[in-house]
Design a protein around this motif. Structure first.
Motif, PDB file in Angstrom:
ATOM      1  N   SER A 119      11.090  61.304 -16.800  1.00 44.61           N
ATOM      2  CA  SER A 119      10.457  62.340 -15.768  1.00 44.61           C
ATOM      3  C   SER A 119      11.148  63.427 -15.562  1.00 44.61           C
ATOM      4  O   SER A 119      10.783  64.539 -14.918  1.00 44.61           O
ATOM      5  CB  SER A 119       9.841  61.443 -14.568  1.00 44.61           C
ATOM      6  OG  SER A 119      11.167  60.935 -13.959  1.00 44.61           O
ATOM      7  N   GLN A 136       5.644  61.265 -14.738  1.00 44.91           N
ATOM      8  CA  GLN A 136       5.351  60.085 -14.604  1.00 44.91           C
ATOM      9  C   GLN A 136       3.812  59.552 -14.656  1.00 44.91           C
ATOM     10  O   GLN A 136       3.461  58.907 -15.313  1.00 44.91           O
ATOM     11  CB  GLN A 136       5.978  59.472 -13.194  1.00 44.91           C
ATOM     12  CG  GLN A 136       7.099  59.379 -12.916  1.00 44.91           C
ATOM     13  CD  GLN A 136       7.760  58.644 -11.829  1.00 44.91           C
ATOM     14  OE1 GLN A 136       7.212  57.689 -11.179  1.00 44.91           O
ATOM     15  NE2 GLN A 136       8.956  59.240 -11.145  1.00 44.91           N
ATOM     16  N   ILE A 137       3.030  60.342 -14.194  1.00 45.06           N
ATOM     17  CA  ILE A 137       1.374  60.199 -14.388  1.00 45.06           C
ATOM     18  C   ILE A 137       1.184  60.296 -15.870  1.00 45.06           C
ATOM     19  O   ILE A 137       0.278  59.707 -16.445  1.00 45.06           O
ATOM     20  CB  ILE A 137       0.707  61.208 -13.512  1.00 45.06           C
ATOM     21  CG1 ILE A 137       0.671  60.864 -11.919  1.00 45.06           C
ATOM     22  CG2 ILE A 137      -0.851  61.084 -13.701  1.00 45.06           C
ATOM     23  CD1 ILE A 137       0.567  61.926 -10.979  1.00 45.06           C
ATOM     24  N   ASP A 141       1.880  57.140 -18.111  1.00 40.36           N
ATOM     25  CA  ASP A 141       1.216  56.218 -17.689  1.00 40.36           C
ATOM     26  C   ASP A 141      -0.282  56.344 -18.331  1.00 40.36           C
ATOM     27  O   ASP A 141      -1.094  55.300 -18.726  1.00 40.36           O
ATOM     28  CB  ASP A 141       0.711  56.035 -16.265  1.00 40.36           C
ATOM     29  CG  ASP A 141       2.104  55.517 -15.760  1.00 40.36           C
ATOM     30  OD1 ASP A 141       2.970  55.018 -16.343  1.00 40.36           O
ATOM     31  OD2 ASP A 141       2.129  55.829 -14.330  1.00 40.36           O
ATOM     32  N   ILE A 142      -0.757  57.647 -18.554  1.00 34.50           N
ATOM     33  CA  ILE A 142      -2.151  57.621 -18.984  1.00 34.50           C
ATOM     34  C   ILE A 142      -2.241  58.132 -20.433  1.00 34.50           C
ATOM     35  O   ILE A 142      -3.416  58.248 -20.941  1.00 34.50           O
ATOM     36  CB  ILE A 142      -3.118  58.800 -18.083  1.00 34.50           C
ATOM     37  CG1 ILE A 142      -2.445  60.006 -17.978  1.00 34.50           C
ATOM     38  CG2 ILE A 142      -3.108  58.015 -16.590  1.00 34.50           C
ATOM     39  CD1 ILE A 142      -3.015  61.029 -17.152  1.00 34.50           C
TER      40      ILE A 142
END
Length: 708
Positions: free
Chosen positions: A371, A358-359, A362-363
Motif C-alpha cells: 500500500s 489496500q482496497i 482485496d478485490i
C-alpha cells in the motif's frame, strides 16, 4: 560599495547590453537564492522553537503533541489562533492564509511587486500557526516569504517588470527548494505555477536560485530526503488501472477540498457578530478538539505521511486521517490561520493512495505492490489535482522520496488527476480564490479589470424619470431643460417600464402642435431590456451597453423589481476601466519606472522616446497646461505632476488642461530626448522645430543626458 551596486543596477536597467543584463540577472539570482535559503532555514527552526515552547521537546512533532496533558491540545491551538488573529488585525489580511494566490497575482498583474513587509509578518504568523499545532503547511508561507525577498531585491535594483517577475520567481523557488530539500522541484514549481513559463533566461535564473538555496539549507538541515521509504516497483502491469483510478478519485476529493476551503472561509467571513481576531482562535479550538482523538491531525503531518508511505497503517486509520486532515485544514486556514495547503495536500494524497491500494489488493486478482507504493502515487496525484501542476508533482515526489522506480504509475496518476480536476473545476486551489474575485490569470488584463470593478464603485447619477402617462407637452419641457440622452419611464409603483431616446424624440418635434395633447410617454417609450444592479461588474455592464444603442443605463436595487436608484453612462464604464488599468500599472511596472526616472532623470522606452523627470521651468510656473500647450508647441506630453512635499499617497497628480504649474513641482514627461531638451532649454516659447534639428540648444533644467 555604492559603485558596484550602481553598476549592477545599470546593467539590470539594460544600459550595457543583453549579455551584461543576463550575467547581472544570474548574479542577482544567486544572491536571492542564498538569502532565500538562509530565511527558509531560519523559518524552519522558528517553527520548531515555537512548538518546543508550547509542547516541550521531543524526537518528532507527533511525540511532542502526545506528551502533554489533554487540555493542552485544546488550549494551545486556540491561543495560537488568537495570537495570529491579533497580528492579522494589526498588520492586515496579508499576514493570514498561505499567500500563493497573492504571489501569482503579483506576477501576472502587478509587475512582480510585493510589499517587503510580508517577509516579517508572514514569518511570525505562520510560525505561530504551525508551531501551536495548526493543520497547515510551511510551504505556502515560505513561497510568499521567498517571493517577497526576490521582489524586494529586484525593487532595490530598480528592475523593470520582466526582470522583477524573474526575481520574484527566484525567491519562490529558493523557498520551496530549501524547505523540501528539493532543488529541481523548487525550480519547476516556480516556473510552472508561479511564473507560468519555462523561458530560457527566467528558467536559468530560477534554477540557480533553487540550487543556491538548497546548498544553504543542506548545510544546516542535512541532505536526507523529506520521507525515507522502502524501494517500490510496479509488480504487475494491470496495477496501472488501479493507479489510474487513484488519479480520478484524487481529482474528485481535491476539487471537493478546494470548494470546502471556500465554504469554510465564507462561513467564518459571515460571522459578523464575532470579532475578526477571534475567528482563528475558533478554528484552533476545533482543530485542537480533533487532535484529542487523533494527534496526527495536528501540525504539518509528515510523520503520519511517512507511516502511510511505508505501508504501516490500517485501512480504518487511513480513512480517519484523510477525513480528519481534510476538515482540520479547512478550519485552520479557513478561519484565518497563517499556513499553506501544500503539505496537507501531500498528507491527504498519501493516505488516500494507501487506502485505495489496500482496497485494490482485496478485490483484484493480480499481484500488487504494498500500500506504500499506492500512497506515493496518491501523494503525487492529489498534489497535481490541487495545483493543476503535473510536472511539478512528478518531480517533487521523486525528490521527497528519493525513489524513481515508480515513474510510470506516478506519471499516469498525476496526469489523469490534473485532467479530471481541470474538467471538474476551472481553478486550482491557488487560482480559485482569484477567480472568485473576477481575476482569471489565463485571460487578458482588460477582461480581468472589467470583472474586478463593481457598479457600486462608480458614481451614480440621477436619472431623468417620467411617469408613463406624462403628456407630450411636459415631455417637451424636459427635453428643453435636461442634459440627459435618455428619459426613463416609470409606472404607478415606480417600476421601470420603458425608455425614451432624446435623439428619437427630437425627430417628432415638427409634429409638436398635433401631438402635444394626444401623445403620452407610454406611446413614445421603447421596452427597457437592459439594466444593472450595484453588485454587477462593469464587465456585465459593458456587455449590456453593447446590446443596446443608448448611452445611459439604469441601476436598480433588485433585478426582480427594477426600481431605479440611479444611472451609469457608457463613458463611466470606460473611465472606471482606464483608472483601474492605471492603478494596476502604478502598482506594478510603471511605479518601478517612476522610481528609476526620479533616480536617473529619464527612462528609455521605445522608438526613441523617453520618460523624463523635469523640474518645472520658472517661466512655466503660474500658467495652466492649456495656456502652455506643450504638446502642440514642443511635441511633449505631460503625464504626471509631482509634488515632492506630499506623502506617497498624494505625491503624483494626473493633470488636465486646467492644472496650474507651481514652482518646486516636477513634471513627468513623455517625448523624444531632443524634444524634452529643447523645451527645457529655452526661456521663451518658440515656434516648433523638427525633433531631429541639429541646432537644438543644450538642456538647462532637464537631467537627460546623451550618455544614459
Amino acid at each position: 560599495m555604492y559603485s558596484w551596486i550602481h553598476r549592477i543596477r545599470m546593467a539590470l536597467l539594460g544600459h550595457h547590453g543583453e549579455h551584461v543584463l543576463q550575467r547581472s540577472m544570474m548574479l542577482l539570482a544567486l544572491i536571492i537564492g542564498i538569502l532565500g535559503g538562509l530565511v527558509a532555514t531560519g523559518f524552519h527552526e522558528l517553527i520548531n522553537v515555537v512548538r518546543a515552547l508550547c509542547y516541550g521537546r521531543g524526537d518528532s512533532a507527533l511525540q511532542q503533541f502526545t506528551q502533554v496533558p489533554w487540555y493542552h491540545l485544546l488550549l494551545i491551538p486556540t491561543l495560537g489562533g488568537l495570537a495570529v488573529g491579533i497580528l492579522v488585525k494589526l498588520f492586515g489580511p496579508k499576514a493570514a492564509g498561505g499567500g500563493v494566490p497573492d504571489v501569482m497575482l503579483a506576477v501576472a498583474r502587478k509587475g512582480g511587486v510585493i510589499h517587503k513587509a510580508w517577509v516579517l509578518t508572514k514569518t511570525i504568523t505562520s510560525s505561530i500557526t504551525l508551531g501551536t499545532g495548526g493543520s497547515a503547511g510551511p510551504e505556502g508561507p515560505i513561497i510568499q516569504i521567498g517571493s517577497s525577498i526576490g521582489s524586494g531585491i529586484g525593487q532595490f535594483f530598480k528592475l523593470g517588470p520582466k526582470q522583477l517577475r524573474i526575481a520574484l520567481g527566484c525567491g519562490s523557488a529558493a523557498g520551496i527548494a530549501a524547505m523540501f530539500n528539493a532543488p529541481i522541484a523548487g525550480a519547476f514549481f516556480a516556473s510552472e505555477v508561479i511564473l507560468g513559463e519555462f523561458a530560457g533566461q527566467a528558467f536559468g535564473a530560477v534554477v540557480l536560485s533553487s540550487v543556491a538555496s538548497t546548498v544553504i539549507a543542506r548545510s544546516f538541515l542535512g541532505e536526507a530526503p523529506a520521507f525515507s521509504i522502502p524501494h517500490y516497483n510496479l509488480v504487475h502491469p494491470a496495477e496501472l488501472f488501479t493507479y489510474a483510478w487513484i488519479g480520478v478519485v484524487s481529482a474528485v476529493i481535491a476539487v471537493g477540498f478546494t470548494l470546502a476551503m471556500q465554504v469554510t472561509q465564507d462561513g467564518f467571513h459571515h460571522l459578523k457578530r464575532c470579532p475578526s481576531f477571534l475567528k482563528p482562535a475558533m478554528g484552533g479550538l476545533v482543530v485542537g478538539a480533533m487532535g484529542l482523538a487523533r494527534p496526527e491531525l495536528l501540525g504539518v503531518g509528515y510523520e503520519i505521511t511517512t507511516e502511510a508511505l511505508k505501508g504501516h497503517l490500517s485501512l480504518g486509520v487511513l480513512a480517519l486521517v484523510l477525513g480528519g486532515k481534510f476538515l482540520a485544514t479547512c478550519f485552520t486556514v479557513g478561519s484565518g490561520g497563517a499556513g499553506g495547503v501544500f503539505a496537507p495536500s501531500l498528507v491527504m494524497g498519501a493516505v488516500l493512495g494507501g487506502a485505495m491500494g489496500q482496497i485494490a489488493a482485496d478485490i483484484t486478482p493480480f499481484a500488487h505492490s504494498g500500500s506504500g507504493a499506492y500512497a506515493v502515487v496518491g501523494m503525487a496525484a492529489f498534489f497535481s489535482a490541487s495545483t493543476h501542476a503535473p510536472i511539478t508533482s512528478l518531480l517533487i515526489i521523486f525528490e521527497l522520496t528519493g525513489d524513481y522506480s515508480l515513474i510510470l504509475p506516478v506519471m499516469l496518476g498525476s496526469v489523469i488527476a490534473a485532467i479530471v480536476s481541470q474538467k471538474l473545476l476551472a481553478g486550482s486551489i491557488y487560482t480559485q480564490p482569484l477567480l472568485r474575485q473576477g481575476i482569471n490569470l489565463r485571460e487578458p488584463l482588460d477582461v480581468n479589470v472589467l470583472r474586478s470593478v463593481q457598479v457600486k464603485q462608480l458614481t451614480l447619477k440621477q436619472p431623468e424619470l417620467i411617469y408613463k402617462y406624462t403628456p407630450f407637452s411636459e415631455i417637451y419641457e424636459h427635453l428643453v431643460t435636461s442634459h440627459h440622452s435618455e428619459f426613463f419611464v416609470q409606472d404607478e409603483e415606480g417600476v421601470l417600464c420603458g425608455v425614451i431616446s432624446v435623439a428619437e424624440l427630437r425627430h417628432s418635434l415638427h409634429e409638436y402642435e398635433d401631438l402635444r395633447d394626444v401623445v403620452i410617454a407610454a406611446d413614445l417609450m421603447s421596452p427597457i431590456e437592459h439594466y444593472v444592479t450595484q453588485e454587477d461588474t462593469i464587465d456585465f455592464a459593458m456587455r449590456q451597453f453593447v446590446c443596446q444603442e443608448y448611452d445611459e443605463m439604469p441601476v436598480v436595487a433588485r433585478r426582480d423589481l427594477p426600481v431605479p436608484i440611479g444611472i451609469i453612462q457608457r463613458r463611466d464604464v470606460m473611465d472606471a476601466y482606464n483608472k483601474e488599468i492605471l492603478r494596476i500599472d502604478f502598482a506594478g511596472s510603471f511605479s518601478n519606472r517612476l522610481n528609476a526616472v526620479a533616480h536617473l532623470g529619464s527612462w528609455e522606452t521605445i522608438g526613441g522616446y523617453v520618460i523624463a523627470h523635469v523640474q518645472n521651468p520658472a517661466h512655466f510656473c503660474g500658467k495652466t497646461l492649456e495656456q502652455l500647450d506643450l504638446r502642440a508647441i514642443y511635441g511633449v506630453q505631460v503625464m504626471l505632476i509631482e509634488d515632492p512635499t506630499q506623502d506617497k499617497a498624494h505625491r503624483y497628480l494626473f493633470p488636465d488642461k486646467n492644472t496650474r504649474l507651481e514652482l518646486g513641482q516636477n513634471m513627468i514627461l513623455f517625448g523624444t530626448r531632443q524634444q524634452i531638451r529643447y523645451m527645457t532649454g529655452l526661456s521663451v516659447s518658440p515656434q516648433p522645430l523638427p525633433p531631429d534639428d541639429p541646432t537644438l540648444p543644450p538642456a538647462k533644467h532637464c537631467p537627460v543626458t546623451d550618455d544614459e
